[in-house]
Design a protein around this motif. Structure first.
Motif, mmCIF file in Angstrom:
data_model
loop_
_atom_site.group_PDB
_atom_site.id
_atom_site.type_symbol
_atom_site.label_atom_id
_atom_site.label_comp_id
_atom_site.label_asym_id
_atom_site.label_seq_id
_atom_site.Cartn_x
_atom_site.Cartn_y
_atom_site.Cartn_z
ATOM 1 N N VAL A 183 7.373 3.872 16.289
ATOM 2 C CA VAL A 183 7.758 4.750 15.183
ATOM 3 C C VAL A 183 6.792 5.921 15.120
ATOM 4 N N THR A 184 7.311 7.116 15.010
ATOM 5 C CA THR A 184 6.463 8.296 14.888
ATOM 6 C C THR A 184 6.693 8.955 13.532
ATOM 7 N N ASP A 185 5.618 9.396 12.917
ATOM 8 C CA ASP A 185 5.694 10.097 11.637
ATOM 9 C C ASP A 185 4.528 11.065 11.570
ATOM 10 N N ARG A 186 4.851 12.344 11.655
ATOM 11 C CA ARG A 186 3.818 13.373 11.715
ATOM 12 C C ARG A 186 2.895 13.100 12.908
ATOM 13 N N GLY A 187 1.607 13.043 12.729
ATOM 14 C CA GLY A 187 0.700 12.821 13.860
ATOM 15 C C GLY A 187 0.472 11.371 14.192
ATOM 16 N N LEU A 188 1.135 10.457 13.456
ATOM 17 C CA LEU A 188 0.915 9.028 13.605
ATOM 18 C C LEU A 188 1.984 8.396 14.488
ATOM 19 N N VAL A 189 1.530 7.617 15.474
ATOM 20 C CA VAL A 189 2.434 6.868 16.352
ATOM 21 C C VAL A 189 2.047 5.395 16.228
ATOM 22 N N THR A 190 3.003 4.552 15.867
ATOM 23 C CA THR A 190 2.700 3.126 15.697
ATOM 24 C C THR A 190 3.672 2.270 16.495
ATOM 25 N N GLY A 191 3.185 1.093 16.917
ATOM 26 C CA GLY A 191 4.002 0.173 17.689
ATOM 27 C C GLY A 191 3.973 -1.208 17.062
ATOM 28 N N GLN A 192 5.070 -1.944 17.191
ATOM 29 C CA GLN A 192 5.240 -3.199 16.466
ATOM 30 C C GLN A 192 4.503 -4.387 17.075
ATOM 31 N N ASN A 193 4.370 -4.416 18.404
ATOM 32 C CA ASN A 193 3.927 -5.632 19.081
ATOM 33 C C ASN A 193 3.409 -5.300 20.482
ATOM 34 N N PRO A 194 2.978 -6.296 21.260
ATOM 35 C CA PRO A 194 2.473 -5.998 22.605
ATOM 36 C C PRO A 194 3.451 -5.234 23.486
ATOM 37 N N ALA A 195 4.742 -5.525 23.353
ATOM 38 C CA ALA A 195 5.739 -4.829 24.165
ATOM 39 C C ALA A 195 5.789 -3.333 23.866
ATOM 40 N N SER A 196 5.244 -2.944 22.722
ATOM 41 C CA SER A 196 5.265 -1.541 22.302
ATOM 42 C C SER A 196 4.061 -0.761 22.811
ATOM 43 N N SER A 197 3.076 -1.440 23.394
ATOM 44 C CA SER A 197 1.804 -0.781 23.671
ATOM 45 C C SER A 197 1.913 0.324 24.726
ATOM 46 N N ARG A 198 2.595 0.064 25.827
ATOM 47 C CA ARG A 198 2.732 1.111 26.850
ATOM 48 C C ARG A 198 3.644 2.258 26.388
ATOM 49 N N PRO A 199 4.814 1.978 25.794
ATOM 50 C CA PRO A 199 5.626 3.082 25.280
ATOM 51 C C PRO A 199 4.881 3.920 24.241
ATOM 52 N N ALA A 211 0.813 -1.219 0.000
ATOM 53 C CA ALA A 211 0.000 0.000 0.000
ATOM 54 C C ALA A 211 0.845 1.268 0.000
ATOM 55 N N GLY A 212 2.175 1.084 -0.040
ATOM 56 C CA GLY A 212 3.059 2.245 -0.080
ATOM 57 C C GLY A 212 3.471 2.758 1.283
ATOM 58 N N ILE A 213 3.173 1.982 2.327
ATOM 59 C CA ILE A 213 3.519 2.354 3.696
ATOM 60 C C ILE A 213 4.852 1.709 4.048
ATOM 61 N N GLN A 214 5.753 2.488 4.618
ATOM 62 C CA GLN A 214 7.105 2.011 4.910
ATOM 63 C C GLN A 214 7.150 1.390 6.305
ATOM 64 N N VAL A 215 7.287 0.077 6.383
ATOM 65 C CA VAL A 215 7.333 -0.622 7.663
ATOM 66 C C VAL A 215 8.778 -0.671 8.162
ATOM 67 N N GLU A 216 9.019 -0.081 9.332
ATOM 68 C CA GLU A 216 10.349 -0.095 9.938
ATOM 69 C C GLU A 216 10.408 -1.255 10.934
ATOM 70 N N VAL A 217 11.086 -2.300 10.554
ATOM 71 C CA VAL A 217 11.099 -3.554 11.303
ATOM 72 C C VAL A 217 12.107 -3.507 12.443
ATOM 73 N N GLY A 218 11.634 -3.789 13.659
ATOM 74 C CA GLY A 218 12.515 -3.890 14.813
ATOM 75 C C GLY A 218 12.733 -5.342 15.180
ATOM 76 N N ASP A 219 13.485 -5.578 16.230
ATOM 77 C CA ASP A 219 13.728 -6.936 16.690
ATOM 78 C C ASP A 219 12.419 -7.590 17.134
ATOM 79 N N PRO A 220 12.231 -8.879 16.836
ATOM 80 C CA PRO A 220 11.006 -9.565 17.236
ATOM 81 C C PRO A 220 10.743 -9.460 18.741
ATOM 82 N N TRP A 221 9.518 -9.091 19.061
ATOM 83 C CA TRP A 221 8.991 -9.073 20.432
ATOM 84 C C TRP A 221 9.573 -7.976 21.313
ATOM 85 N N GLU A 222 10.465 -7.149 20.741
ATOM 86 C CA GLU A 222 11.006 -6.017 21.488
ATOM 87 C C GLU A 222 10.219 -4.755 21.128
ATOM 88 N N SER A 223 10.141 -3.822 22.076
ATOM 89 C CA SER A 223 9.414 -2.584 21.816
ATOM 90 C C SER A 223 10.016 -1.838 20.632
#
Length: 224
Positions: free
Chosen positions: A198-214, A183-195
């Motif tokens: 990624v922030t881009d403009r007004g969008l904040v995204t997290g990779q996995n459950p460990a990312s939810s609180r941060p 879809a043209g969205i750039q996925v920045e892959v981190g280590d599996p299961w680690e927080s």
């Protein structure tokens, strides 16, 4: 949040799922401790179902944590009284958050009402946060001409590697990382299961459950 309790696999079987407990509980605690009221919205206003696997001791780092997550989940009144996504008026809210679990792969990925809400949230400038499999909802966020509203954005999302390690990649009809990339969205892959947030403009995204609180903490900092 997702409104389904299954995810249809490539062979047509329905894998039991829903939303992932930690991705609801963690952000809920962060938001409410910061003084915000949380309103839950689902397609059609159905009561969301938790993925039972997310309540296990293994998924929560031990029985003690699992018991605490379950207790907190049971205490969240908003989960038992959701409103319909179609009734959400962004003017009533300061931010938008999408939890994960495999459920969004089934319904929110193709839900046009949710897609329109995401486009409106993007255009509003209000913080928008999405975690784990929640970015599947971004696939329904299209604009005039059919392009994805988040094309060109950098995001974190549940990765192919994590789906493989979870044992479902070979059974899935499609993988989130692949579809977002298409879809043209750039996925920045981190280590599996680690927080990985990624922030881009007004969008904040997290990779996995460990990312939810941060991720939730980042959203609160933007609201301060």
């Amino acid at each position: 949040m997702t409104g389904v309790d299954y995810w249809t696999l490539a062979d047509g079987t329905k894998h039991p799922t829903g939303f992932w407990a930690e991705e609801a509980v963690g952000p809920f605690e962060v938001f409410t401790e910061a003084g915000y009221e949380v309103v839950v919205a689902t397609p059609g206003g159905v009561i969301p179902s938790v993925d039972e696997g997310s309540l296990s001791a293994e998924a929560n780092g031990g029985e003690k944590n699992a018991t605490q997550v379950k207790a907190t989940l049971d205490s969240i009144t908003a989960l038992r009284h959701p409103i319909a996504l179609g009734d959400v008026d962004l003017d009533d809210y300061v931010a938008v958050f999408y939890a994960g679990g495999h459920g969004p792969m089934e319904d929110l990925a193709v839900d046009h009402t949710s897609g329109e809400l995401l486009v409106a949230a993007r255009d509003s400038g209000k913080p928008l946060a999405i975690v784990c499999h929640g970015p599947a909802a971004m696939l329904a966020a299209t604009i005039e001409g059919g392009a994805n509203a988040f094309s060109g954005y950098r995001v974190a999302a549940f990765t192919n590697a994590e789906e493989s390690q979870a044992g479902l990649a070979d059974k899935a009809e499609w993988l989130l990382e692949d579809r977002l990339t298409e879809a043209g969205i750039q996925v920045e892959v981190g280590d599996p299961w680690e927080s990985n947030v990624v922030t881009d403009r007004g969008l904040v995204t997290g990779q996995n459950p460990a990312s939810s609180r941060p991720l939730a903490a980042e959203m609160v900092s933007r609201l301060a």
